[in-house]
Scaffold this motif. Sequence first.
Motif, PDB file in Angstrom:
ATOM      1  N   SER A 179       0.822  -1.208   0.000  1.00  0.00           N
ATOM      2  CA  SER A 179       0.000   0.000   0.000  1.00  0.00           C
ATOM      3  C   SER A 179       0.857   1.259   0.000  1.00  0.00           C
ATOM      4  O   SER A 179       0.554   2.235  -0.703  1.00  0.00           O
ATOM      5  CB  SER A 179      -0.926  -0.017   1.219  1.00  0.00           C
ATOM      6  OG  SER A 179      -1.665   1.184   1.308  1.00  0.00           O
ATOM      7  N   SER A 180       1.955   1.249   0.793  1.00  0.00           N
ATOM      8  CA  SER A 180       2.843   2.416   0.828  1.00  0.00           C
ATOM      9  C   SER A 180       3.496   2.641  -0.536  1.00  0.00           C
ATOM     10  O   SER A 180       3.629   3.782  -1.002  1.00  0.00           O
ATOM     11  CB  SER A 180       3.918   2.223   1.897  1.00  0.00           C
ATOM     12  OG  SER A 180       3.331   2.077   3.174  1.00  0.00           O
ATOM     13  N   HIS A 181       3.906   1.544  -1.177  1.00  0.00           N
ATOM     14  CA  HIS A 181       4.514   1.665  -2.501  1.00  0.00           C
ATOM     15  C   HIS A 181       3.541   2.250  -3.511  1.00  0.00           C
ATOM     16  O   HIS A 181       3.892   3.172  -4.272  1.00  0.00           O
ATOM     17  CB  HIS A 181       4.992   0.286  -2.963  1.00  0.00           C
ATOM     18  CG  HIS A 181       5.371   0.234  -4.405  1.00  0.00           C
ATOM     19  ND1 HIS A 181       6.472   0.864  -4.911  1.00  0.00           N
ATOM     20  CD2 HIS A 181       4.749  -0.370  -5.469  1.00  0.00           C
ATOM     21  CE1 HIS A 181       6.549   0.670  -6.216  1.00  0.00           C
ATOM     22  NE2 HIS A 181       5.515  -0.089  -6.576  1.00  0.00           N
ATOM     23  N   LEU A 182       2.312   1.761  -3.501  1.00  0.00           N
ATOM     24  CA  LEU A 182       1.317   2.275  -4.457  1.00  0.00           C
ATOM     25  C   LEU A 182       0.970   3.723  -4.160  1.00  0.00           C
ATOM     26  O   LEU A 182       0.767   4.528  -5.075  1.00  0.00           O
ATOM     27  CB  LEU A 182       0.064   1.400  -4.405  1.00  0.00           C
ATOM     28  CG  LEU A 182       0.251  -0.036  -4.915  1.00  0.00           C
ATOM     29  CD1 LEU A 182      -1.044  -0.836  -4.710  1.00  0.00           C
ATOM     30  CD2 LEU A 182       0.641  -0.054  -6.375  1.00  0.00           C
ATOM     31  N   SER A 183       0.914   4.067  -2.855  1.00  0.00           N
ATOM     32  CA  SER A 183       0.617   5.456  -2.491  1.00  0.00           C
ATOM     33  C   SER A 183       1.729   6.396  -2.953  1.00  0.00           C
ATOM     34  O   SER A 183       1.462   7.460  -3.523  1.00  0.00           O
ATOM     35  CB  SER A 183       0.414   5.550  -0.980  1.00  0.00           C
ATOM     36  OG  SER A 183       0.177   6.894  -0.600  1.00  0.00           O
ATOM     37  N   MET A 184       2.985   6.000  -2.703  1.00  0.00           N
ATOM     38  CA  MET A 184       4.112   6.828  -3.148  1.00  0.00           C
ATOM     39  C   MET A 184       4.166   6.914  -4.667  1.00  0.00           C
ATOM     40  O   MET A 184       4.459   7.973  -5.236  1.00  0.00           O
ATOM     41  CB  MET A 184       5.414   6.256  -2.606  1.00  0.00           C
ATOM     42  CG  MET A 184       5.549   6.345  -1.092  1.00  0.00           C
ATOM     43  SD  MET A 184       7.065   5.563  -0.487  1.00  0.00           S
ATOM     44  CE  MET A 184       8.297   6.552  -1.317  1.00  0.00           C
ATOM     45  N   ARG A 185       3.859   5.818  -5.325  1.00  0.00           N
ATOM     46  CA  ARG A 185       3.863   5.841  -6.786  1.00  0.00           C
ATOM     47  C   ARG A 185       2.769   6.763  -7.310  1.00  0.00           C
ATOM     48  O   ARG A 185       3.000   7.516  -8.269  1.00  0.00           O
ATOM     49  CB  ARG A 185       3.654   4.428  -7.319  1.00  0.00           C
ATOM     50  CG  ARG A 185       3.770   4.324  -8.823  1.00  0.00           C
ATOM     51  CD  ARG A 185       3.680   2.882  -9.268  1.00  0.00           C
ATOM     52  NE  ARG A 185       3.828   2.769 -10.715  1.00  0.00           N
ATOM     53  CZ  ARG A 185       3.745   1.645 -11.393  1.00  0.00           C
ATOM     54  NH1 ARG A 185       3.528   0.489 -10.732  1.00  0.00           N
ATOM     55  NH2 ARG A 185       3.896   1.626 -12.708  1.00  0.00           N
ATOM     56  N   HIS A 186       1.619   6.743  -6.665  1.00  0.00           N
ATOM     57  CA  HIS A 186       0.524   7.634  -7.076  1.00  0.00           C
ATOM     58  C   HIS A 186       0.915   9.094  -6.873  1.00  0.00           C
ATOM     59  O   HIS A 186       0.657   9.952  -7.737  1.00  0.00           O
ATOM     60  CB  HIS A 186      -0.743   7.295  -6.281  1.00  0.00           C
ATOM     61  CG  HIS A 186      -1.903   8.172  -6.619  1.00  0.00           C
ATOM     62  ND1 HIS A 186      -2.193   9.328  -5.907  1.00  0.00           N
ATOM     63  CD2 HIS A 186      -2.841   8.080  -7.604  1.00  0.00           C
ATOM     64  CE1 HIS A 186      -3.258   9.906  -6.432  1.00  0.00           C
ATOM     65  NE2 HIS A 186      -3.684   9.166  -7.467  1.00  0.00           N
ATOM     66  N   ASN A 187       1.574   9.387  -5.738  1.00  0.00           N
ATOM     67  CA  ASN A 187       2.010  10.764  -5.489  1.00  0.00           C
ATOM     68  C   ASN A 187       3.059  11.209  -6.519  1.00  0.00           C
ATOM     69  O   ASN A 187       3.016  12.340  -7.009  1.00  0.00           O
ATOM     70  CB  ASN A 187       2.590  10.870  -4.077  1.00  0.00           C
ATOM     71  CG  ASN A 187       1.541  10.678  -3.008  1.00  0.00           C
ATOM     72  OD1 ASN A 187       0.342  10.908  -3.254  1.00  0.00           O
ATOM     73  ND2 ASN A 187       1.954  10.244  -1.826  1.00  0.00           N
ATOM     74  N   ASN A 188       3.977  10.312  -6.825  1.00  0.00           N
ATOM     75  CA  ASN A 188       5.005  10.659  -7.812  1.00  0.00           C
ATOM     76  C   ASN A 188       4.408  10.897  -9.195  1.00  0.00           C
ATOM     77  O   ASN A 188       4.814  11.827  -9.911  1.00  0.00           O
ATOM     78  CB  ASN A 188       6.053   9.550  -7.884  1.00  0.00           C
ATOM     79  CG  ASN A 188       6.897   9.473  -6.633  1.00  0.00           C
ATOM     80  OD1 ASN A 188       7.070  10.473  -5.930  1.00  0.00           O
ATOM     81  ND2 ASN A 188       7.421   8.293  -6.328  1.00  0.00           N
TER      82      ASN A 188
END
Length: 219
Positions: A114-123
């Motif tokens: 979830s953290s990876h997908l959230s950071m990827r979405h922010n990027n």
Amino acid sequence: MPLINEWHASLPYIDGEPGEQARATAQKLISAELSPEHSSTLHPAIPALPGSRFSPLIEQELARKEAGLPLTGGIDLSRYEAPEAPEGPSNTEDEASKALQEWKATLRKAYISSSHLSMRHNNLTLLEEHGKNAWLIGNSQLEDILRDVEKELADTKQAVENVHKDRKLAQEAGHGELAGLEDTWRRGVGSVLDVEVAAENLRMQILDQRRQQAQQSAR
């Protein structure tokens, strides 16, 4: 390292083009000065090729590429995949404790994903908002660098052309003097030869007169 002090002056703007025989003679003289290993051995003035200094990881990767082996290892991408839920609760205390540990591990993997997908979405959001401007600014900076390099190249070419122009003017300005000196040298050599021929004729006349006098004295 040996010092190279030789220099060769040439007058390409006023000297005539050498003929085939002159070229062959020059090439023969050059070949006589070269060592037999000149085509396979570097000149002593050329430094040796420095050895490579790669990290063990780079050396390992180069060896893998040289052997043609497939890429192995790297980043474990399974941590970013959606985890599967463990089996349901059990009646025994040991199995329940084991199931609890499995749920904790599953939740940890889910949190990481979830953290990876959230950071990827922010990027991706930041890239969509500011990526275009950053790309344009980067292109503008590259264009500035390209213009500076092209200007430096043009200035260097102009400086080389100016050197050739000055060299041509200097050679053409001294062409008349060189031609006069060459003609004077030719006439001087010719005069020396004439003097030597006259001296030889005079010597022969003196010897002939002495021979005649000796013959008359003998009679």
